[in-house]
Motif scaffolding. Sequence first.
Motif, PDB file in Angstrom:
ATOM      1  N   ALA A  26      -7.763 -11.562  -9.931  1.00  0.00           N
ATOM      2  CA  ALA A  26      -9.525 -11.835  -9.188  1.00  0.00           C
ATOM      3  C   ALA A  26     -10.963 -10.643  -8.926  1.00  0.00           C
ATOM      4  CB  ALA A  26      -8.889 -12.269  -8.198  1.00  0.00           C
ATOM      5  N   ASN A  27      -9.991  -9.688  -8.401  1.00  0.00           N
ATOM      6  CA  ASN A  27     -10.697  -8.864  -8.360  1.00  0.00           C
ATOM      7  C   ASN A  27      -9.856  -7.644  -8.286  1.00  0.00           C
ATOM      8  OD1 ASN A  27      -9.975  -8.716  -5.411  1.00  0.00           O
ATOM      9  ND2 ASN A  27     -11.922 -10.958  -5.272  1.00  0.00           N
ATOM     10  N   VAL A  28     -10.876  -6.303  -7.568  1.00  0.00           N
ATOM     11  CA  VAL A  28     -10.334  -5.186  -7.379  1.00  0.00           C
ATOM     12  C   VAL A  28      -9.431  -4.786  -6.031  1.00  0.00           C
ATOM     13  CG1 VAL A  28     -11.079  -2.104  -6.732  1.00  0.00           C
ATOM     14  CG2 VAL A  28     -12.202  -3.680  -8.839  1.00  0.00           C
ATOM     15  N   GLU A  29     -10.074  -5.430  -5.413  1.00  0.00           N
ATOM     16  CA  GLU A  29      -9.661  -5.196  -3.436  1.00  0.00           C
ATOM     17  C   GLU A  29      -7.810  -6.466  -3.864  1.00  0.00           C
ATOM     18  OE1 GLU A  29     -12.844  -6.777  -4.416  1.00  0.00           O
ATOM     19  OE2 GLU A  29     -13.737  -5.325  -3.214  1.00  0.00           O
ATOM     20  N   SER A  30      -7.653  -7.646  -4.671  1.00  0.00           N
ATOM     21  CA  SER A  30      -6.726  -8.463  -5.184  1.00  0.00           C
ATOM     22  C   SER A  30      -5.777  -7.053  -6.109  1.00  0.00           C
ATOM     23  CB  SER A  30      -6.829  -9.936  -5.665  1.00  0.00           C
ATOM     24  OG  SER A  30      -7.343 -10.345  -4.908  1.00  0.00           O
TER      25      SER A  30
END
Length: 139
Positions: free
Chosen positions: A102-106
Motif C-alpha cells: 500500500a505504501n513504503v511504510e507498509s
Amino acid sequence: MNTPHLEVSQEAGRDFFMRGISGPVTMLNLLRFKDIADYSESPELGPRTPISGARAFDLYIAHTLPFLQKSGGSLDLLADGGKWLIGPQDETWDCAMLVRQANVESFMAWNSDAEYLAGIGHRTAAISDSRLLPLVERN
C-alpha cells in the motif's frame, strides 16, 4: 564475472526513501537461483538433504506469504524467467516477481517483522543474484 547483488545497500535504501513515494509501490524482483541451496548462514532452516535454489525459494515464498498478506501486501506475479527478448543475450533470470504494498511504510514494516525475518534464510540460501526495482504507477 559481475558482482552479485543480494541486499539493499545503505545508499540505495536512503535514495529509496528520498524519492518521497506516496501511495502504492510495486517491487519488481529479478532472481537468479543457486544450483544447490546454501544454508550455511541459517543451518536451522536447512533440509536434511540438499535441495535446489529454486526449491529453497519456494520455501521462502511459503513462509513469506502470510506475513506479506497480513501487512496488506500482495504477490501479484511469480513467474519463471529466462533469456531477454531485448537485452543482453548472455544474461538470464530464473524468476520474476511483483510484490505490491500500500505504501513504503507498509513495505518497511513487513520487511522488518521479526517473524518474517526468521525465515529469510531460505531466500539467502536460494539466491545467487537479484535485482529489486521499486515501481510507482503513473497518474
